[in-house]
Design a protein around this motif. Structure first.
Motif, PDB file in Angstrom:
ATOM      1  N   TYR A  17       5.542   7.828 -12.895  1.00 40.99           N
ATOM      2  CA  TYR A  17       6.450   6.904 -12.204  1.00 40.99           C
ATOM      3  C   TYR A  17       5.666   5.763 -11.553  1.00 40.99           C
ATOM      4  N   ASN A  19       6.278   2.651 -11.191  1.00 39.25           N
ATOM      5  CA  ASN A  19       7.065   1.672 -10.419  1.00 39.25           C
ATOM      6  C   ASN A  19       7.164   2.026  -8.942  1.00 39.25           C
ATOM      7  N   VAL A  20       7.034   3.305  -8.608  1.00 35.68           N
ATOM      8  CA  VAL A  20       7.171   3.716  -7.211  1.00 35.68           C
ATOM      9  C   VAL A  20       5.872   4.271  -6.621  1.00 35.68           C
ATOM     10  N   ARG A  60      11.150   9.146  -8.690  1.00 40.90           N
ATOM     11  CA  ARG A  60      12.057   8.759  -9.765  1.00 40.90           C
ATOM     12  C   ARG A  60      11.664   7.379 -10.244  1.00 40.90           C
ATOM     13  N   ASN A  62      12.863   4.279 -10.065  1.00 40.05           N
ATOM     14  CA  ASN A  62      12.868   3.125  -9.167  1.00 40.05           C
ATOM     15  C   ASN A  62      13.105   3.481  -7.701  1.00 40.05           C
ATOM     16  N   LYS A  63      12.905   4.751  -7.336  1.00 42.68           N
ATOM     17  CA  LYS A  63      13.123   5.161  -5.944  1.00 42.68           C
ATOM     18  C   LYS A  63      12.450   6.498  -5.690  1.00 42.68           C
ATOM     19  N   GLU A  99      17.274   8.148   0.124  1.00 44.35           N
ATOM     20  CA  GLU A  99      16.638   7.430  -0.987  1.00 44.35           C
ATOM     21  C   GLU A  99      15.856   6.236  -0.469  1.00 44.35           C
ATOM     22  N   ARG A 101      14.065   3.034  -1.507  1.00 45.65           N
ATOM     23  CA  ARG A 101      14.052   2.100  -2.640  1.00 45.65           C
ATOM     24  C   ARG A 101      13.061   0.957  -2.466  1.00 45.65           C
ATOM     25  N   ASN A 102      12.627   0.711  -1.223  1.00 48.22           N
ATOM     26  CA  ASN A 102      11.697  -0.386  -0.949  1.00 48.22           C
ATOM     27  C   ASN A 102      10.923  -0.092   0.332  1.00 48.22           C
ATOM     28  N   ASP A 105      12.723   0.530   3.676  1.00 49.76           N
ATOM     29  CA  ASP A 105      13.356   1.832   3.888  1.00 49.76           C
ATOM     30  C   ASP A 105      12.417   2.858   4.529  1.00 49.76           C
TER      31      ASP A 105
END
Length: 120
Positions: A17, A19-20, A60, A62-63, A99, A101-102, A105
């Motif tokens: 993963y 992206n995260v 996951r 994107n999160k 969750e 996400r960025n 958060d």
């Protein structure tokens, strides 16, 4: 017949993963700043433990799905952003999921994790 033992690692999750990965590493750093915690990669998530799990993180695409290890009714979630998973099957420990996400958060998530840290 020998039983095959497979090792779980954060590196595998981070490669799977990408992206995260930065988001995970930021959150991990914040969690570890709370005090003595053990990071324990499992098959499907990464557990952060004190006496018991404080939180579990599922990476996951994107999160990050963060399971807060508190029973239903014990979490102060002022913005009502957590999902109640007390009546659903799930991989992590606890009755709440948040969750991430960025990077914005992370601060709110840490408020939730601190509650579990202090309780557990």
């Amino acid at each position: 017949m020998a039983e095959e033992i497979s090792e779980y690692s954060e590196e595998k999750f981070l490669k799977q993963y990408p992206n995260v990965s930065e988001l995970y590493l930021k959150l991990k750093s914040e969690i570890l700043s709370l005090g003595s915690l053990i990071v324990e990669p499992k098959k499907l998530y990464v557990a952060f433990k004190k006496n018991t799990n404080v939180c579990d993180i599922i990476l996951r695409k994107n999160k990050l799905a963060v399971f807060i290890n508190l029973k239903k009714g014990k979490l102060n979630d002022p913005d009502d952003l957590c999902y109640d998973v007390s009546q659903k099957g799930h991989w992590g420990n606890g009755d709440y999921i948040f969750e991430v996400r960025n990077f914005e958060d992370v601060e709110y998530c840490m408020n939730l994790i601190k509650q579990s840290y202090n309780y557990n």
